[in-house]
Scaffold this active site. Structure first.
Site, PDB file in Angstrom:
ATOM      1  N   LEU A 133       0.830  -1.205   0.000  1.00 28.12           N
ATOM      2  CA  LEU A 133       0.000   0.000   0.000  1.00 28.12           C
ATOM      3  C   LEU A 133       0.863   1.254   0.000  1.00 28.12           C
ATOM      4  O   LEU A 133       0.728   2.113  -0.869  1.00 28.12           O
ATOM      5  CB  LEU A 133      -0.940  -0.012   1.214  1.00 28.12           C
ATOM      6  N   SER A 140       1.540   7.855   5.194  1.00 26.28           N
ATOM      7  CA  SER A 140       0.270   8.012   5.910  1.00 26.28           C
ATOM      8  C   SER A 140      -0.849   8.455   4.980  1.00 26.28           C
ATOM      9  O   SER A 140      -2.018   8.121   5.200  1.00 26.28           O
ATOM     10  CB  SER A 140       0.445   9.028   7.047  1.00 26.28           C
ATOM     11  N   TRP A 164       8.344   0.366   2.087  1.00 34.12           N
ATOM     12  CA  TRP A 164       8.140  -0.143   3.445  1.00 34.12           C
ATOM     13  C   TRP A 164       7.355  -1.453   3.444  1.00 34.12           C
ATOM     14  O   TRP A 164       6.480  -1.667   4.278  1.00 34.12           O
ATOM     15  CB  TRP A 164       7.460   0.904   4.331  1.00 34.12           C
ATOM     16  N   THR A 166       6.917  -5.106   4.208  1.00 31.80           N
ATOM     17  CA  THR A 166       7.393  -6.261   4.966  1.00 31.80           C
ATOM     18  C   THR A 166       7.305  -7.495   4.085  1.00 31.80           C
ATOM     19  O   THR A 166       6.294  -7.717   3.419  1.00 31.80           O
ATOM     20  CB  THR A 166       6.541  -6.472   6.235  1.00 31.80           C
ATOM     21  N   GLU A 370       1.765   0.481  10.020  1.00 33.88           N
ATOM     22  CA  GLU A 370       0.313   0.381   9.840  1.00 33.88           C
ATOM     23  C   GLU A 370      -0.431   1.574  10.437  1.00 33.88           C
ATOM     24  O   GLU A 370      -1.448   1.432  11.118  1.00 33.88           O
ATOM     25  CB  GLU A 370      -0.204  -0.955  10.388  1.00 33.88           C
ATOM     26  N   THR A 372       1.031   5.554  11.767  1.00 35.90           N
ATOM     27  CA  THR A 372       1.761   6.076  12.919  1.00 35.90           C
ATOM     28  C   THR A 372       0.786   6.358  14.057  1.00 35.90           C
ATOM     29  O   THR A 372      -0.428   6.484  13.856  1.00 35.90           O
ATOM     30  CB  THR A 372       2.490   7.375  12.568  1.00 35.90           C
TER      31      THR A 372
END
Length: 390
Positions: A133, A140, A164, A166, A370, A372
């Site tokens: 995403l 954000s 970012w 994972t 996921e 801040t």
């Protein structure tokens, strides 16, 4: 020094099946995860074999429908499994949470044909997922993502870069959100992309202060062709799908944070009862006893809020506000508890000979991923007083 085996937490589990499940997870954590956690994190080694074991043991599809290979467990139980895994090694607990997040779009928004075709392998077939995403220019502010998917007949051509991510570079499948229409949230669509698709590549993993064993990388889509049969949900529905997944994913992060905090508390208690100064245990000093009491209270409070939100979800009730609250409280609490654990250990807490410093470095990531914790506060306030103007 190898990590201590996780200490059993007194859990309130709803069924005998859930109790047996937690016993299985604890056994795997004690034998397969905790003994190598410090060494492998220091070396930046991704424990792919552990995820294979979790998949074979039915632990990577716990909250999903058994008809498609899932475990059929309520979120109240699934989150406690994540906590147990994170207590042993955050890379594993967070990885299981991210995998569950990556399966969400297909499980909740895919067609029955799509679920029957893909979910069994994703939930119990040894596959590992990634959730794509965020982008380099839209973290954000996910609604402003720029990755594009252009339709060409029965296919979509996806071009752009995700950040970012994972499991970036090691995932077998990616749930990808791309722009198929105009600007804003209504122009985004979700796709299920194979990890070995032509044109898909990953940059070297980011060099992080913690969770070095968990690869976090940019993922590049260079004209990746995706069949329309792998589109998840309707065109333009992707942003709503992403937000729905993140509500549940935030509970996963909260559970992982609780696990890290519990591990730090256990380490601090063990050290305080073993270490002797001025003729007695340091655990007998009132100042340190009060510090341990505050740490334990934060852990229990976070766990209670996390599981309360899970029960709302299990009952089919709105839980977005409570998920944001749980993510906020548990991750801020984990940062405080792990910092205090380092203080309890004194100079030893600042060395890599004990795991307290690793827990502190890992806890920081959980305040960021996921959404801040500043975003969580915005979500909570929106539920309380409506949308803001700034």
């Amino acid at each position: 020094m190898p990590d201590r085996a996780p200490q059993p937490v007194d859990r309130q589990l709803p069924t005998d099946e859930a109790r047996d499940l937690i016993s299985l997870v604890r056994d795997i954590a004690r034998r397969e995860i905790a003994p190598r956690a410090a060494e492998e994190e220091d070396a930046g080694r991704f424990p792919r074999e552990v995820f294979g074991l979790l998949s074979r043991s039915g632990l990577l599809g716990l909250p999903y429908d058994p008809a498609h290979g899932g475990g059929g467990q309520p979120y109240e139980v699934y989150l406690q499994v994540l906590e147990e895994l994170a207590m042993a090694r955050l890379t594993v607990g967070l990885g299981a949470s991210v995998h569950t997040l990556a399966c969400h779009a297909l499980a909740d928004y895919g067609t029955e044909e799509q679920r029957a075709r893909h979910l069994p392998a994703m939930l119990g077939g040894g596959l590992l997922g990634a959730y794509c995403l965020s982008e380099p220019s839209s973290g954000s502010d996910a609604a402003s993502l720029r990755t594009k998917a252009v339709r060409q007949g029965d296919e979509w051509v996806v071009t752009g870069t995700k950040a970012w991510t994972t499991h970036g570079g090691v995932a077998d499948f990616c749930t990808v959100f791309a722009r198929t229409g105009g600007e804003g949230p209504r122009g985004i669509t979700a796709f299920l992309v194979p990890g070995d698709a032509e044109g898909l590549s990953a940059s070297p993993p980011e060099r992080k202060m913690g969770m070095k064993g968990s690869p976090t990388a940019q993922v590049h889509f260079d004209g990746v062709r995706v069949a329309d049969a792998r589109r998840l949900g309707d065109e333009g529905q992707g942003f709503a799908i992403a937000l729905s997944a993140l509500d549940s994913g935030r509970l996963g992060i909260a559970a992982c944070a609780t696990g890290v905090a519990q591990a730090a508390l256990d380490e601090a208690v063990a050290y305080a009862t073993e270490r002797r100064q001025f003729g007695g245990r340091i655990a007998d000093f009132q100042g340190l006893r009060f510090l341990l009491a505050d740490m334990a209270t934060r852990v229990e409070a976070g766990r209670a809020l996390c599981l309360a939100a899970a029960r709302l979800r299990d009952a089919g009730r709105p839980f977005s506000k409570q998920a944001a609250m749980a993510k906020l409280l548990c991750t801020d609490g984990a940062m405080k508890v792990t910092t205090d654990a380092v203080q309890v250990l004194g100079g030893y807490g600042y060395t890599a000979d004990f795991p307290a410093e690793r827990y502190m470095r890992e806890a920081k990531a959980l305040q960021i991923v996921e959404g801040t914790n500043q975003i969580q506060r915005m979500v909570i306030a929106r539920h309380l007083v409506g949308p803001g103007t700034g």
